[in-house]
Design a protein around this motif. Structure first.
Motif, PDB file in Angstrom:
ATOM      1  N   PHE A  89       0.786  -1.065   0.111  1.00 37.53           N
ATOM      2  CA  PHE A  89      -0.070  -0.018  -0.059  1.00 37.53           C
ATOM      3  C   PHE A  89       0.736   1.290   0.107  1.00 37.53           C
ATOM      4  CE2 PHE A  89      -2.019   3.367   2.459  1.00 37.53           C
ATOM      5  CZ  PHE A  89      -2.875   3.840   1.536  1.00 37.53           C
ATOM      6  N   SER A  90       0.331   2.135  -0.953  1.00 40.60           N
ATOM      7  CA  SER A  90       1.091   3.498  -0.964  1.00 40.60           C
ATOM      8  C   SER A  90       0.108   4.609  -1.512  1.00 40.60           C
ATOM      9  CB  SER A  90       2.327   3.676  -1.682  1.00 40.60           C
ATOM     10  OG  SER A  90       2.901   4.824  -1.743  1.00 40.60           O
ATOM     11  N   ALA A  91      -0.022   5.651  -0.735  1.00 36.72           N
ATOM     12  CA  ALA A  91      -0.959   6.642  -1.241  1.00 36.72           C
ATOM     13  C   ALA A  91      -0.515   7.418  -2.432  1.00 36.72           C
ATOM     14  CB  ALA A  91      -0.983   7.783  -0.022  1.00 36.72           C
ATOM     15  N   ASN A  92       0.818   7.157  -2.724  1.00 35.35           N
ATOM     16  CA  ASN A  92       1.338   7.634  -3.880  1.00 35.35           C
ATOM     17  C   ASN A  92       2.495   6.776  -4.489  1.00 35.35           C
ATOM     18  OD1 ASN A  92       3.143   9.138  -5.582  1.00 35.35           O
ATOM     19  ND2 ASN A  92       1.499  10.715  -5.462  1.00 35.35           N
ATOM     20  N   MET A  93       2.402   6.149  -5.802  1.00 34.16           N
ATOM     21  CA  MET A  93       3.427   5.218  -6.287  1.00 34.16           C
ATOM     22  C   MET A  93       4.580   5.760  -6.810  1.00 34.16           C
ATOM     23  SD  MET A  93       2.300   2.243  -5.670  1.00 34.16           S
ATOM     24  CE  MET A  93       0.825   1.224  -4.971  1.00 34.16           C
ATOM     25  N   SER A  94       4.482   7.343  -6.890  1.00 38.80           N
ATOM     26  CA  SER A  94       5.751   7.937  -7.477  1.00 38.80           C
ATOM     27  C   SER A  94       7.045   7.981  -6.831  1.00 38.80           C
ATOM     28  CB  SER A  94       5.107   9.397  -7.798  1.00 38.80           C
ATOM     29  OG  SER A  94       6.338  10.181  -7.931  1.00 38.80           O
ATOM     30  N   LEU A  95       8.192   7.510  -7.399  1.00 36.69           N
ATOM     31  CA  LEU A  95       9.482   7.673  -6.770  1.00 36.69           C
ATOM     32  C   LEU A  95       9.923   9.050  -6.429  1.00 36.69           C
ATOM     33  CD1 LEU A  95      12.154   6.657  -6.186  1.00 36.69           C
ATOM     34  CD2 LEU A  95      12.968   7.194  -8.600  1.00 36.69           C
ATOM     35  N   GLY A  96       9.427  10.219  -7.138  1.00 35.57           N
ATOM     36  CA  GLY A  96       9.867  11.552  -6.798  1.00 35.57           C
ATOM     37  C   GLY A  96       8.908  11.804  -5.389  1.00 35.57           C
ATOM     38  N   ILE A  97       7.720  11.669  -5.297  1.00 34.91           N
ATOM     39  CA  ILE A  97       7.020  11.759  -4.059  1.00 34.91           C
ATOM     40  C   ILE A  97       7.762  11.298  -3.029  1.00 34.91           C
ATOM     41  CG2 ILE A  97       4.966  11.347  -2.679  1.00 34.91           C
ATOM     42  CD1 ILE A  97       4.672  13.736  -4.430  1.00 34.91           C
ATOM     43  N   ASN A  98       8.249   9.985  -2.987  1.00 38.66           N
ATOM     44  CA  ASN A  98       8.871   9.314  -1.851  1.00 38.66           C
ATOM     45  C   ASN A  98      10.130   9.931  -1.590  1.00 38.66           C
ATOM     46  OD1 ASN A  98       7.051   6.786  -0.902  1.00 38.66           O
ATOM     47  ND2 ASN A  98       6.669   7.122  -3.137  1.00 38.66           N
ATOM     48  N   VAL A  99      10.929  10.397  -2.440  1.00 40.23           N
ATOM     49  CA  VAL A  99      12.065  11.258  -2.264  1.00 40.23           C
ATOM     50  C   VAL A  99      11.983  12.507  -1.704  1.00 40.23           C
ATOM     51  CG1 VAL A  99      14.233  12.183  -3.286  1.00 40.23           C
ATOM     52  CG2 VAL A  99      13.512   9.876  -4.055  1.00 40.23           C
ATOM     53  N   LEU A 100      10.778  13.054  -1.882  1.00 38.46           N
ATOM     54  CA  LEU A 100      10.160  14.190  -1.301  1.00 38.46           C
ATOM     55  C   LEU A 100      10.003  14.179   0.107  1.00 38.46           C
ATOM     56  CD1 LEU A 100       9.189  17.215  -1.282  1.00 38.46           C
ATOM     57  CD2 LEU A 100       7.093  16.286  -2.121  1.00 38.46           C
ATOM     58  N   ILE A 101       9.464  13.052   0.289  1.00 36.35           N
ATOM     59  CA  ILE A 101       9.146  12.490   1.879  1.00 36.35           C
ATOM     60  C   ILE A 101      10.467  12.430   2.648  1.00 36.35           C
ATOM     61  CG2 ILE A 101       8.280  10.585   3.296  1.00 36.35           C
ATOM     62  CD1 ILE A 101       6.212  10.245   1.286  1.00 36.35           C
ATOM     63  N   ALA A 137      -7.076  22.175  -1.114  1.00 39.11           N
ATOM     64  CA  ALA A 137      -7.148  21.428  -2.152  1.00 39.11           C
ATOM     65  C   ALA A 137      -7.717  22.274  -3.261  1.00 39.11           C
ATOM     66  CB  ALA A 137      -8.268  20.116  -1.787  1.00 39.11           C
ATOM     67  N   VAL A 138      -7.176  21.917  -4.484  1.00 37.30           N
ATOM     68  CA  VAL A 138      -7.792  22.626  -5.779  1.00 37.30           C
ATOM     69  C   VAL A 138      -8.040  21.638  -6.754  1.00 37.30           C
ATOM     70  CG1 VAL A 138      -7.174  24.217  -7.324  1.00 37.30           C
ATOM     71  CG2 VAL A 138      -6.058  24.743  -5.218  1.00 37.30           C
ATOM     72  N   ARG A 139      -9.195  21.823  -7.449  1.00 35.88           N
ATOM     73  CA  ARG A 139      -9.586  20.818  -8.403  1.00 35.88           C
ATOM     74  C   ARG A 139     -10.036  21.348  -9.715  1.00 35.88           C
ATOM     75  NH1 ARG A 139      -7.471  18.270  -5.298  1.00 35.88           N
ATOM     76  NH2 ARG A 139      -8.169  16.668  -3.836  1.00 35.88           N
ATOM     77  N   GLY A 140      -9.084  21.132 -10.675  1.00 38.36           N
ATOM     78  CA  GLY A 140      -9.498  21.916 -12.230  1.00 38.36           C
ATOM     79  C   GLY A 140      -8.803  21.139 -13.288  1.00 38.36           C
ATOM     80  N   GLY A 141      -9.681  21.205 -14.237  1.00 39.04           N
ATOM     81  CA  GLY A 141      -9.119  20.576 -15.758  1.00 39.04           C
ATOM     82  C   GLY A 141      -8.496  19.207 -15.390  1.00 39.04           C
ATOM     83  N   THR A 142      -7.232  19.185 -16.017  1.00 33.03           N
ATOM     84  CA  THR A 142      -6.905  17.769 -16.172  1.00 33.03           C
ATOM     85  C   THR A 142      -5.351  17.494 -15.529  1.00 33.03           C
ATOM     86  OG1 THR A 142      -5.660  18.525 -18.265  1.00 33.03           O
ATOM     87  CG2 THR A 142      -7.855  17.290 -18.509  1.00 33.03           C
ATOM     88  N   ILE A 143      -5.366  18.381 -14.384  1.00 32.39           N
ATOM     89  CA  ILE A 143      -4.095  18.261 -13.669  1.00 32.39           C
ATOM     90  C   ILE A 143      -3.771  17.044 -13.013  1.00 32.39           C
ATOM     91  CG2 ILE A 143      -2.752  19.348 -11.707  1.00 32.39           C
ATOM     92  CD1 ILE A 143      -4.805  21.734 -11.941  1.00 32.39           C
ATOM     93  N   PRO A 144      -2.665  16.320 -13.362  1.00 35.79           N
ATOM     94  CA  PRO A 144      -2.419  14.942 -12.910  1.00 35.79           C
ATOM     95  C   PRO A 144      -2.163  14.896 -11.390  1.00 35.79           C
ATOM     96  CG  PRO A 144      -1.244  15.223 -14.808  1.00 35.79           C
ATOM     97  CD  PRO A 144      -1.896  16.622 -14.517  1.00 35.79           C
ATOM     98  N   LYS A 172       8.297  21.269  -4.067  1.00 40.13           N
ATOM     99  CA  LYS A 172       7.233  20.901  -4.860  1.00 40.13           C
ATOM    100  C   LYS A 172       7.542  19.716  -5.669  1.00 40.13           C
ATOM    101  CE  LYS A 172       4.659  23.385  -8.568  1.00 40.13           C
ATOM    102  NZ  LYS A 172       4.598  24.570  -9.565  1.00 40.13           N
ATOM    103  N   HIS A 173       6.515  18.885  -6.032  1.00 43.67           N
ATOM    104  CA  HIS A 173       6.292  18.092  -6.948  1.00 43.67           C
ATOM    105  C   HIS A 173       5.370  18.150  -7.824  1.00 43.67           C
ATOM    106  CE1 HIS A 173       5.314  13.753  -8.428  1.00 43.67           C
ATOM    107  NE2 HIS A 173       6.475  13.588  -8.251  1.00 43.67           N
ATOM    108  N   THR A 174       5.673  17.895  -9.301  1.00 43.74           N
ATOM    109  CA  THR A 174       4.503  18.116 -10.093  1.00 43.74           C
ATOM    110  C   THR A 174       4.511  16.864 -10.907  1.00 43.74           C
ATOM    111  OG1 THR A 174       4.553  20.390 -10.226  1.00 43.74           O
ATOM    112  CG2 THR A 174       3.633  19.145 -12.125  1.00 43.74           C
ATOM    113  N   ALA A 175       3.425  15.908 -10.963  1.00 42.37           N
ATOM    114  CA  ALA A 175       3.361  14.883 -11.856  1.00 42.37           C
ATOM    115  C   ALA A 175       2.809  15.410 -13.207  1.00 42.37           C
ATOM    116  CB  ALA A 175       2.322  13.962 -11.292  1.00 42.37           C
TER     117      ALA A 175
END
Length: 251
Positions: A108-120, A191-198, A215-218
């Motif tokens: 289980f991970s709330a985020n599967m991105s390598l970058g997010i986990n390095v950010l942590i 939280a911001v919700r809009g468009g197609t932001i991944p 900052k991390h951007t997908a």
């Protein structure tokens, strides 16, 4: 080859995983699970895991939080390892994962991105030095189809900060009102919700006359799909237990 049953096969992430698996001979989607059965799919799609007849090595779940408890039960009954990448899970589902992981491997991970986990890792490194003198706020942005707010990743980042804080932060979701005290003991999550932001997550450390932003951007959903596929290949080799991105990165 890792043979996968894909839960949430007709969803956004399900389609991305299917495409990436098609392009990589190390993976094969042998069956899908979804509320909608698409007869044009290249693999059979069923309503539940219990209905799947195909032989597989692992389940990957990118569905909806309400579906996860039953899916965990079915995975346990089928003795199938399961990668849970669905976000917004309530506490009782997290506890169920821990229980199920005693008999099957669960990732289980709330985020599967390598970058997010390095950010942590970076956040946990700098927070102890800044906690006393800096306010900490977080802004997360996602596409307008995302159901949960704040995102699971925002809570993952917030919890990783709180884990190393000497004084634990109280989470404040938005700051509506005319009499906010904006205490340093609080962490605002917006939280911001809009468009197609991944997905975009910004952590602000705001001190006297200085500001630090991490900052991390997908840029696409591929990063989450790749992480889920790697987690699946990792999990099929593990004993029963509850695994995370830390285990995958250390492997």
């Amino acid at each position: 080859m890792t043979k996968i049953i894909l839960s949430g096969a007709q969803g956004r992430m399900g389609k991305v995983i299917t495409q990436l698996a098609t392009e990589n001979s190390a993976y094969e989607i042998v069956a899908g699970i979804d509320r909608q059965v698409d007869t044009s799919a290249t693999f059979p799609i069923c309503h539940t895991l219990a209905d799947v007849k195909e032989s597989a090595d692992v389940v990957i779940d990118f569905s909806y939080f309400e579906n996860v408890p039953a899916l965990l039960d079915d995975a346990q009954a089928s003795a199938l390892p399961i990668v849970v990448a669905t976000t917004g899970l309530p506490e009782e589902t997290l506890k169920k994962m821990e229980s199920v992981s005693q008999t099957i491997p669960v990732f289980f991970s709330a985020n599967m991105s390598l970058g997010i986990n390095v950010l942590i890792q970076a956040l946990q490194k700098i927070t102890p030095s800044l906690e006393a003198d800096f306010d900490i706020e977080m802004i997360e942005k996602h596409h307008n189809q995302k159901k949960d707010a704040p995102s699971g990743t925002a809570l993952l980042l917030a919890d990783s900060i709180n884990d190393v804080c000497q004084t634990k932060k109280e989470y404040v979701f938005g700051r509506q009102g005319n009499h906010n005290e904006n205490l340093r003991s609080q962490m605002g999550i917006h939280a911001v919700r809009g468009g197609t932001i991944p997905g975009e997550h910004t952590v602000l450390f705001a001190g006297q006359d200085e500001l630090i932003e991490l900052k991390h951007t997908a840029l696409s959903r591929d990063i989450f799909a790749n992480g889920a596929l790697k987690a699946a290949a990792f999990l099929v080799k593990q004993k029963p237990g509850l695994y995370s991105m830390n285990d995958l990165l250390a492997h």
